[in-house]
Scaffold this active site. Structure first.
Site, PDB file in Angstrom:
ATOM      1  CG  LEU A   1      -1.874  -1.133   1.257  1.00 59.89           C
ATOM      2  CD1 LEU A   1      -2.718  -1.291   2.502  1.00 59.89           C
ATOM      3  CD2 LEU A   1      -2.719  -1.501   0.026  1.00 59.89           C
ATOM      4  CB  CYS A   2       4.334   1.976  -0.029  1.00 57.72           C
ATOM      5  SG  CYS A   2       5.473   2.521   1.340  1.00 57.72           S
ATOM      6  CG  HIS A   3       1.023   6.517  -2.122  1.00 57.92           C
ATOM      7  ND1 HIS A   3       0.710   6.617  -0.789  1.00 57.92           N
ATOM      8  CD2 HIS A   3      -0.122   7.024  -2.832  1.00 57.92           C
ATOM      9  CE1 HIS A   3      -0.626   6.683  -0.826  1.00 57.92           C
ATOM     10  NE2 HIS A   3      -1.036   6.816  -1.913  1.00 57.92           N
TER      11      HIS A   3
ATOM     12  CG  MET B   1       6.340   2.861   5.028  1.00 58.61           C
ATOM     13  SD  MET B   1       6.604   2.009   6.284  1.00 58.61           S
ATOM     14  CE  MET B   1       6.846   0.267   5.597  1.00 58.61           C
ATOM     15  CD  GLU B   2       9.214   5.734   0.499  1.00 60.24           C
ATOM     16  OE1 GLU B   2       8.072   5.248  -0.253  1.00 60.24           O
ATOM     17  OE2 GLU B   2       8.978   6.036   1.665  1.00 60.24           O
TER      18      GLU B   2
ATOM     19  CG  ASP C   1      23.864 -12.251   0.901  1.00 62.90           C
ATOM     20  OD1 ASP C   1      23.518 -13.562   1.161  1.00 62.90           O
ATOM     21  OD2 ASP C   1      24.292 -11.794   0.043  1.00 62.90           O
TER      22      ASP C   1
END
Length: 162
Positions: free
Chosen positions: A75-77, A113-114, A128
Site C-alpha cells: 500500500l506504499c505510494h 517506509m523508504e 548475507d
C-alpha cells in the site's frame, strides 16, 4: 489514535488517495542494528571477508532498496526520491554494525517506509555477505528516528525511547 486510512468502509485494504494533499519537502531518518561476533567486525574492518567490500555494498543496497519500496510494501505510494543516504558503521563495542538511513522527497506523502526499507535491506546485505563466517548475527532495533514535512508536522523520537 486516528482511524485506519488504509481500509475502506467494508474493511478491505486500499491505497490512500493523496491527490489532494499538498506537495511538501519530506524527510525521514531510520536506523537498524546488526549484532555479531567481535571477530566478524574485526574481519570487516581488516578487509578479510569472503565476499568483499561489505560496508560499501550494504550502503548501496540500502539506497537501491529505498527507491523500490513501493514494489515491496503493497500500500506504499511510489515516490520520486531526491535523496537516499545510508551509512553502515562498524562498532567493535557492540559488537556489530549501526545502520542509519535518511530519505528525502518532495511529494504528497512521507518517506518513513523508504527510510525503514533502506536501513533494513542494508542490514540484510551485511548479513548475507557475512553469513559464511557468522550465522548467529541478529538484526534488530529497526525504527524511525524522525520525520519532517506534511500536514501531521514534524516528529522526533524522544531521547529516552531507546
Amino acid at each position: 489514535m486516528k482511524g485506519l486510512t488504509h481500509l475502506d468502509e467494508t474493511g478491505r485494504a486500499r491505497m490512500v488517495d493523496v491527490s489532494a494533499k499538498p506537495t511538501t519537502r519530506r524527510e525521514a531518518k531510520a536506523r537498524a542494528v546488526l549484532t555479531c561476533q567481535r571477530e566478524t567486525v574485526d574481519a570487516v574492518v581488516a578487509g578479510r571477508t569472503p565476499k568483499g567490500a561489505v560496508i560499501a555494498t550494504a550502503e548501496l543496497a540500502g539506497m537501491m532498496a529505498a527507491k523500490r519500496t513501493a514494489e515491496l510494501i503493497p500500500l506504499c505510494h511510489p515516490l520520486p526520491l531526491a535523496k537516499a543516504e545510508v551509512t553502515v558503521r562498524a562498532d567493535c563495542d557492540l559488537p556489530g554494525f549501526r545502520i542509519a538511513a535518511s530519505v528525502v522527497t518532495t511529494g504528497p506523502t512521507g518517506v518513513e517506509m523508504e527510510a525503514l526499507t533502506a536501513a533494513t535491506v542494508a542490514g540484510l546485505t551485511v548479513y548475507d555477505m557475512l553469513k559464511a563466517i557468522d550465522r548467529g548475527m541478529v538484526m534488530g532495533e529497526v525504527r524511525v528516528d524522525s520525520k519532517t514535512g506534511g500536514t501531521s508536522g514534524d516528529w522526533q523520537r524522544e531521547s529516552g525511547d531507546e
